[in-house]
Design an enzyme around this catalytic site. Structure first.
Site, PDB file in Angstrom:
ATOM      1  N   HIS A 178      67.096  71.972  26.501  1.00  0.00           N
ATOM      2  CA  HIS A 178      67.554  72.434  25.465  1.00  0.00           C
ATOM      3  C   HIS A 178      66.557  72.054  24.699  1.00  0.00           C
ATOM      4  CE1 HIS A 178      68.845  67.826  25.260  1.00  0.00           C
ATOM      5  NE2 HIS A 178      68.042  67.893  24.386  1.00  0.00           N
ATOM      6  N   ASP A 194      66.302  70.801  20.006  1.00  0.00           N
ATOM      7  CA  ASP A 194      67.009  69.517  19.474  1.00  0.00           C
ATOM      8  C   ASP A 194      67.864  70.985  17.746  1.00  0.00           C
ATOM      9  OD1 ASP A 194      67.478  67.967  21.265  1.00  0.00           O
ATOM     10  OD2 ASP A 194      65.675  66.969  20.067  1.00  0.00           O
ATOM     11  N   HIS A 239      63.855  69.837  25.903  1.00  0.00           N
ATOM     12  CA  HIS A 239      63.888  68.784  27.353  1.00  0.00           C
ATOM     13  C   HIS A 239      64.949  68.356  27.489  1.00  0.00           C
ATOM     14  CE1 HIS A 239      64.753  67.450  23.090  1.00  0.00           C
ATOM     15  NE2 HIS A 239      65.180  67.165  23.422  1.00  0.00           N
ATOM     16  N   ARG A 272      72.175  54.022  32.313  1.00  0.00           N
ATOM     17  CA  ARG A 272      71.033  55.183  32.111  1.00  0.00           C
ATOM     18  C   ARG A 272      71.864  55.184  31.012  1.00  0.00           C
ATOM     19  NH1 ARG A 272      68.064  58.504  29.272  1.00  0.00           N
ATOM     20  NH2 ARG A 272      66.199  59.425  29.942  1.00  0.00           N
TER      21      ARG A 272
END
Ligand SMILES: *[C@@H]1O[C@H](CO)[C@@H](O)[C@H](O)[C@H]1NC(C)=O
Ligand SMILES: *[C@@H]1O[C@H](CO)[C@@H](O)[C@H](O)[C@H]1NC(C)=O
Length: 694
Positions: free
Chosen positions: A584, A586, A656, A666
């Site tokens: 996507h 931002d 990204h 994570r």
């Protein structure tokens, strides 16, 4: 004399007392479970039965309150006390509208409070809600009934539980065992949670397949009536709290009309789902297809077989309203008409147009609701996946009726047109804002990093793009550990979405906490305030570094910051191909098929820079990737590790995503920055210092 006083006193108080002691069903459930482990079977039964009853009461009271309040405060009239229009006062109608809203809220609120006690009393945790959804109470009940020898009830409870848990092997064995026991009747295998409309429908079907057409017709008729009652209740239940979908509620700062729109769209979406919900039953994994129309199909044939031709014709005509082109039904109609006499047949109308106009009303309303939803989808990007396939409610054929109703159509078109204009103006103004802002930005790289420990690991060139940087040593090992445990502590303390499935991937769990939430939890003593403070301070540090590295002339403001952990679900990793976070951009909507990114709401167009601060590397997968606008061609890949920051411009030069996390947890702090102070995150304007010495 005294006695009479006492009685009077009692009779005055009794109704309201009784209403206020409706015990919360989660409490009763807990009591029952506790008794179960002590082997106190009667207590189990008493409390569990009551829990189920009270839960049903809460639902039905809420539905009835909403329906009767809707009746009392229908929208669309002039505000009371304003009979004549005031000169130049268009907004008087607005006031009337909001007056109705306030009255409705007051009506629903006092209705519910009167009947159920304070509003929070019957709120239950998600866990409890899930237990009831899975019909767990019946699992306890069947054991308890069995222990005290109430065999018929044990069988019904077991059957009810098994319908919702068909993979439950133990219960399957129990049921096989019950079936062989003396004294157990086939009728004992009841679904105690069956909704009346569904129970009647299934009964009707069962008589129908036994060729008992008279009885079948009776049950289908009741089923149709019950269907409309259930439909009304289902829709009323949709008017509940706004569901923020868990993870972006802290960021939510819509204005009045957007807030109302968002909530209303959710309500409409839910209402559309009622058609599916009503066609579903626990014993069947798919909803019945063409559910409502099929009632009329069964009815017409049942009446025909009972030689009730008038009714048969009425029902064929009703069915044809849903599927006008249906050949078989048209043939049936022709045949029944020939038998009854064409003239007589012609005078028989389909149901909804004759006496029961409300049925047509329901369908028309459903179409109007859909129109609004599609509009919301187009104007605001609010997701609407039509749950109602043509099989369940074939609205496209019904669409013809709507179109025939020119007046309504014209009115809606006009209203939508007006709204569109308003939205366009708003979007335009917003664009103007951001283009003014764009003049101020003159991003360059290679500025000072402000701290000696921080070093540039990769520049934009090395990252194969522009406005990108990879930094290491931004925070220490100890700080990584502290933030990591902050995330887990916040998740445990009911952040509301602990242990949720990830919104992006079914193969991962997701937990997140914002700075604001962390500070609040810190102040409440739920997490160490020191850790919350560290979260705040470290995100400030990253902001300063980004500001400086990209040599920005104007200061950056936080638009949002979120400490997020994603955990692989071990048993869901096989053949996995999805990403942990899809690609996507931002600050615009990436349309990868067109290699375009559209900078318009609902994208967060005010975001100018982004940074992700990594906290750990003891997991598998989870690499951060940059791609081309096609969302496929990976241009750079970065492996997270403690103290590492990937910083980048929030625009279309930087699509990204995150590769799937296939093992372990994570954790990272995601930070979004804006150059526009109007969009500063709320927490930054409230002081986090005032409690730091607590
Ligand atoms: C709504 O009002 C009408 C007329 O006053 C009444 O007949 C109907 O029963 C009411 N419906 C509900 C759900 O209260
Ligand atoms: C940049 O592209 C080159 C050539 O395609 C590739 O080898 C390299 O790994 C890329 N850089 C990163 C950080 O992924």
């Amino acid at each position: 004399m005294e006695l009479r006083y006492a009685l009077l006193f009692l009779s005055l108080l009794a109704p309201s007392c009784a209403a206020h002691i409706l015990e919360p069903y989660d409490f009763l459930f807990d009591t029952a479970v506790e008794a179960y482990y002590k082997g106190e079977w009667l207590t189990v039964i008493l409390n569990m039965e009551k829990a189920l009853r009270n839960k049903a009461t809460v639902r039905s009271v809420k539905a009835q309150c909403r329906l009767s309040c809707a009746n009392q405060t229908a929208f669309g009239d002039r505000p009371s006390g304003m009979d004549a229009p005031l000169p130049g006062a268009g907004s008087v109608e607005d006031l009337g509208f909001f007056q109705k809203i306030l009255k409705r809220a007051d009506c629903v609120n006092s209705c519910e409070t009167d009947k159920l006690g304070t509003r929070t009393l019957h709120e239950v945790t998600e866990d409890v809600a899930l237990e009831f959804k899975k019909r767990t109470p019946y699992n306890y009940l069947q054991v308890a009934y069995f222990k005290i020898n109430m065999l018929d009830k044990a069988v019904a409870a077991a059957h009810t539980f098994f319908l919702a848990n068909p993979d439950h092997m133990e219960m399957k064995q129990n049921l096989d065992y019950y079936r062989m026991m003396a004294g157990v009747q086939p009728e004992d295998f009841k679904d105690l949670e069956a909704k009346p409309h569904m129970a009647e429908f299934l009964q009707g079907k069962s008589y129908y397949s036994d060729d008992s057409f008279g009885l079948a017709a009776n049950h289908f008729e009741v089923a149709v009536d019950e269907y409309f009652t259930a439909d009304k209740e289902c829709k009323a239940m949709c008017e509940g709290a706004y569901n923020y979908d868990g993870y972006n509620y802290m960021e939510y700062s819509a204005d009045l009309f957007q807030t109302m729109t968002d909530h209303y769209m959710q309500v409409l979406n839910c209402k559309q789902h009622c058609a599916v919900e009503l066609a579903s039953t626990a014993g069947k994994d798919k909803p019945f297809e063409d559910f409502l129309p099929s009632h009329f199909n069964y009815l017409q044939f049942s009446y025909y077989n009972s030689e009730k031709y008038e009714q048969a014709i009425e029902c064929t005509k009703t069915f044809l309203l849903f599927h006008p082109g249906d050949e078989v039904m048209n043939q049936n109609l022709a045949y029944y008409s020939a038998v009854l006499g064409e003239d007589k047949a012609r005078d028989i109308a389909a149901r909804q147009i004759s006496t029961q106009g409300y049925k047509r009303g329901i369908q028309r309303k459903s179409i109007l609701e859909k129109e609004l939803l599609y509009f919301g989808y187009e104007a605001f990007g609010i997701t609407f996946v039509d749950p109602v396939s043509e099989q369940v409610i074939p609205y496209r054929s019904l669409f013809a009726y709507l179109m025939a109703d020119r007046e309504t159509t014209a009115r809606i078109t006009e209203e939508i047109g007006n709204l569109m204009k308003e939205i366009e103006t708003l979007v335009e103004e917003k664009k103007k804002d951001s283009s003014d802002m764009a003049m101020v930005i003159a991003p360059q790289e290679g500025g000072a990093l402000l701290h000696d420990d921080i070093k540039v690991t990769m520049t934009a060139n090395q990252l194969n793009g522009s406005q990108r940087v990879l930094l290491d040593g931004v925070i220490s090992e100890d700080e990584c550990r502290e933030l990591h445990s902050l995330s887990n502590a916040a998740a445990l303390k009911g952040d509301g979405y602990s242990g949720r499935p990830s919104p992006h991937s079914p193969s991962e769990m997701f937990q997140g906490v914002t700075v604001l939430k962390a500070v609040k939890l810190g102040q409440e003593g739920m997490v160490p305030l020191k850790s919350a403070r560290l979260f705040f301070d470290l995100s400030e540090k990253v902001k300063k570094v980004v500001e400086s590295y990209f040599r920005l002339d104007a200061p950056l403001y936080f638009s949002y910051s979120h400490l997020v952990c994603r955990s692989a679900i071990d048993e869901k990793q096989k053949d996995r191909e999805d990403l942990s976070h899809p690609v996507h951009v931002d600050n615009c909507l990436l349309v990868s098929e067109l290699n375009e990114c559209i900078k318009e709401p609902p994208a967060y167009t005010h975001r100018d820079f982004s940074a992700i601060l990594y906290l750990n590397n003891d997991f598998e997968g989870g690499e951060f990737i940059f791609t081309e606008l096609d969302a496929k061609t990976v241009t750079a890949e970065v492996r997270p590790q403690c103290g590492r920051v990937i910083g980048f411009g929030a625009g279309q030069e930087n699509p990204h995503g995150v590769r799937s996390v296939t093992k372990g947890q994570r954790c990272a702090v995601a930070l979004w920055f804006t150059l526009d102070p109007a969009h500063e995150e709320k927490v930054r304007t409230i002081s986090v210092d005032q409690h730091q010495h607590n």
